[in-house]
Scaffold this motif. Structure first.
Motif, mmCIF file in Angstrom:
data_model
loop_
_atom_site.group_PDB
_atom_site.id
_atom_site.type_symbol
_atom_site.label_atom_id
_atom_site.label_comp_id
_atom_site.label_asym_id
_atom_site.label_seq_id
_atom_site.Cartn_x
_atom_site.Cartn_y
_atom_site.Cartn_z
ATOM 1 N N LEU A 65 0.826 -0.978 0.066
ATOM 2 C CA LEU A 65 -0.104 -0.129 -0.083
ATOM 3 C C LEU A 65 0.706 1.436 -0.120
ATOM 4 N N ASP A 66 0.788 2.081 -0.981
ATOM 5 C CA ASP A 66 1.285 3.432 -1.034
ATOM 6 C C ASP A 66 0.505 4.552 -0.968
ATOM 7 N N VAL A 67 0.278 5.304 -0.031
ATOM 8 C CA VAL A 67 -0.403 6.489 0.195
ATOM 9 C C VAL A 67 0.608 7.798 0.445
ATOM 10 N N SER A 68 1.723 7.496 -0.340
ATOM 11 C CA SER A 68 2.732 8.882 -0.005
ATOM 12 C C SER A 68 2.153 9.796 -0.876
ATOM 13 N N SER A 69 2.923 11.107 -0.424
ATOM 14 C CA SER A 69 3.048 12.496 -0.980
ATOM 15 C C SER A 69 1.685 12.860 -1.169
ATOM 16 N N ASN A 70 0.737 12.922 -0.114
ATOM 17 C CA ASN A 70 -0.631 13.173 0.012
ATOM 18 C C ASN A 70 -0.846 14.496 1.132
ATOM 19 N N GLN A 71 -1.928 14.850 1.539
ATOM 20 C CA GLN A 71 -1.926 15.619 2.775
ATOM 21 C C GLN A 71 -2.635 15.091 4.012
ATOM 22 N N ILE A 72 -2.440 13.767 4.144
ATOM 23 C CA ILE A 72 -2.963 13.034 5.192
ATOM 24 C C ILE A 72 -2.494 13.298 6.559
ATOM 25 N N LYS A 94 1.518 14.303 6.448
ATOM 26 C CA LYS A 94 1.381 15.517 7.567
ATOM 27 C C LYS A 94 1.048 14.591 8.847
ATOM 28 N N ILE A 95 1.313 13.406 8.847
ATOM 29 C CA ILE A 95 0.827 12.617 9.911
ATOM 30 C C ILE A 95 1.552 12.939 11.375
ATOM 31 N N ALA A 96 0.923 13.075 12.165
ATOM 32 C CA ALA A 96 1.429 13.427 13.619
ATOM 33 C C ALA A 96 1.153 12.727 14.746
ATOM 34 N N THR A 97 0.115 11.656 14.620
ATOM 35 C CA THR A 97 -0.295 10.908 15.601
ATOM 36 C C THR A 97 0.049 9.256 15.252
ATOM 37 N N GLY A 107 7.434 -3.941 5.873
ATOM 38 C CA GLY A 107 8.360 -2.700 5.679
ATOM 39 C C GLY A 107 7.554 -1.486 5.963
ATOM 40 N N LEU A 108 8.085 -0.404 6.669
ATOM 41 C CA LEU A 108 7.264 0.567 6.940
ATOM 42 C C LEU A 108 8.219 1.706 6.571
ATOM 43 N N TYR A 109 7.719 2.688 5.732
ATOM 44 C CA TYR A 109 8.247 3.696 5.011
ATOM 45 C C TYR A 109 7.473 5.093 5.494
ATOM 46 N N GLY A 110 8.215 5.692 6.571
ATOM 47 C CA GLY A 110 7.058 7.122 6.951
ATOM 48 C C GLY A 110 8.163 8.128 7.148
ATOM 49 N N GLN A 111 8.871 8.333 6.063
ATOM 50 C CA GLN A 111 9.636 9.645 5.947
ATOM 51 C C GLN A 111 8.776 11.079 5.887
ATOM 52 N N ASN A 112 9.551 11.952 6.205
ATOM 53 C CA ASN A 112 8.812 13.245 6.187
ATOM 54 C C ASN A 112 7.382 13.481 6.637
ATOM 55 N N ASN A 113 7.113 13.085 7.859
ATOM 56 C CA ASN A 113 6.079 13.250 8.379
ATOM 57 C C ASN A 113 6.003 14.129 9.584
ATOM 58 N N LYS A 114 5.091 14.163 10.714
ATOM 59 C CA LYS A 114 5.362 14.964 11.953
ATOM 60 C C LYS A 114 5.277 14.245 13.291
ATOM 61 N N ASN A 136 11.012 13.276 10.746
ATOM 62 C CA ASN A 136 9.865 13.249 11.638
ATOM 63 C C ASN A 136 10.019 14.288 12.897
ATOM 64 N N GLN A 137 9.133 14.212 13.844
ATOM 65 C CA GLN A 137 9.577 15.038 15.032
ATOM 66 C C GLN A 137 9.840 14.468 16.367
ATOM 67 N N ILE A 138 10.658 13.140 16.218
ATOM 68 C CA ILE A 138 10.762 12.387 17.481
ATOM 69 C C ILE A 138 11.840 12.778 18.200
#
Length: 284
Positions: A65-72, A94-97, A107-114, A136-138
């Motif tokens: 599943l690829d939902v990258s480069s959106n505004q989620i 823009k995932i913050a939670t 495999g989890l690819y979660g680069q460039n979120n919040k 991210n903001q970890i």
């Protein structure tokens, strides 16, 4: 003339069928490209609108599943109940939670979120092999965060404002081979912080501009194929860095400290194969 008795029944049946179809409508019907068991909802496909949330059903047989480069911004448990999902790409949103991850995931690819906190996020991910949470903001990794990630082989936490690795932060990572901590905000590295890492590691890379202290005996590895340690703050290496005695193999170690002024004579004792270092400034 009386109305035909069958017409109302037909209309009711049509309505029921329409409602049933709507209930079974999947994300593949109008917003994503689906082929076999792969679902691509990335906004990089020019004919798709940016997704802000996942409201439609995702097919249960989805394995990629690829939902990258959106505004989620929020996912919740949208993925948790996908029984065969193996690869998940949520990068560049823009995932913050935290969001639920199925036990089947590899495999989890979660680069460039919040994301700010990942403690508890991996409690169910016993099959994970690769995790990339770059940018991210970890700010910290708590003890037990990866306790159930015994199959993880590659972990990337680069580009996060990490200021603290709690004692035992990497407990459970018994098969990890690559750890990347580029551009983090750590000010010191202690032995207990790396407790839980296996004694055989292929790559350990840390770039921490504010890193001013490395505890002697920090690395308890019998094999370390490549290591790169970089800081703008560290001025000396006191005591031996590697605690494993006389049976350690280091294929290549890069030490890139701009202000480094002193390396103790026993800093690299116990290393049977030490190829080269590259400090900028060293005064013995």
């Amino acid at each position: 003339m009386s109305p035909t008795p069958g017409i109302p029944i037909c209309l009711i049946l049509i309505l029921i069928c329409y409602q049933a179809a709507a209930l079974h409508k999947t994300i593949c019907d109008d917003m994503c490209h689906c082929h076999d068991n792969e679902v691509d909802c990335s906004a990089q496909l020019g004919d798709l609108h940016d997704l802000h949330e996942l409201t439609a059903n995702i097919p249960n047989d989805t394995d990629t599943l690829d939902v990258s480069s959106n505004q989620i911004e929020f996912i919740g448990d949208a993925f948790y109940h996908l029984p065969v999902l193996q690869k998940l790409n949520v990068a560049n949103n823009k995932i913050a939670t935290q969001y639920g991850l199925p036990s089947s995931l590899t495999g989890l690819y979660g680069q460039n979120n919040k994301l700010t906190d990942i403690f508890g996020m991996f409690n169910n991910t016993t099959n994970l092999e690769i995790v990339d949470l770059t940018n991210n903001q970890i700010s910290s990794i708590q003890n037990g965060t990866f306790f159930n990630c015994g199959r993880l082989v590659e972990l990337t936490l680069s580009g996060n404002p990490l200021t603290q690795l709690y004692d035992g932060a990497f407990t459970g990572l018994s098969h990890l081979l690559k750890l990347y901590l580029r551009d983090v905000h750590l000010k010191s590295l202690h032995k207990e912080s790396l407790k839980g890492l296996p004694r055989v590691l292929w790559e350990f890379v840390i770039r921490a501009p504010y890193l001013c202290y490395i505890e002697p005996g920090l690395f308890d590895f019998t094999t370390l194929s490549f290591s790169s340690i970089s800081s703008d703050c560290l001025r000396n290496l006191s005591g031996r860095i590697f605690s494993a005695a006389n049976n350690s193999y280091v294929g290549s170690i890069h030490i890139e400290f701009t202000p480094l002024q002193e390396i103790s004579q026993n800093a690299f004792d116990g290393i049977s194969s030490f190829f080269w270092t590259r400090p900028y400034k060293v005064f013995m």
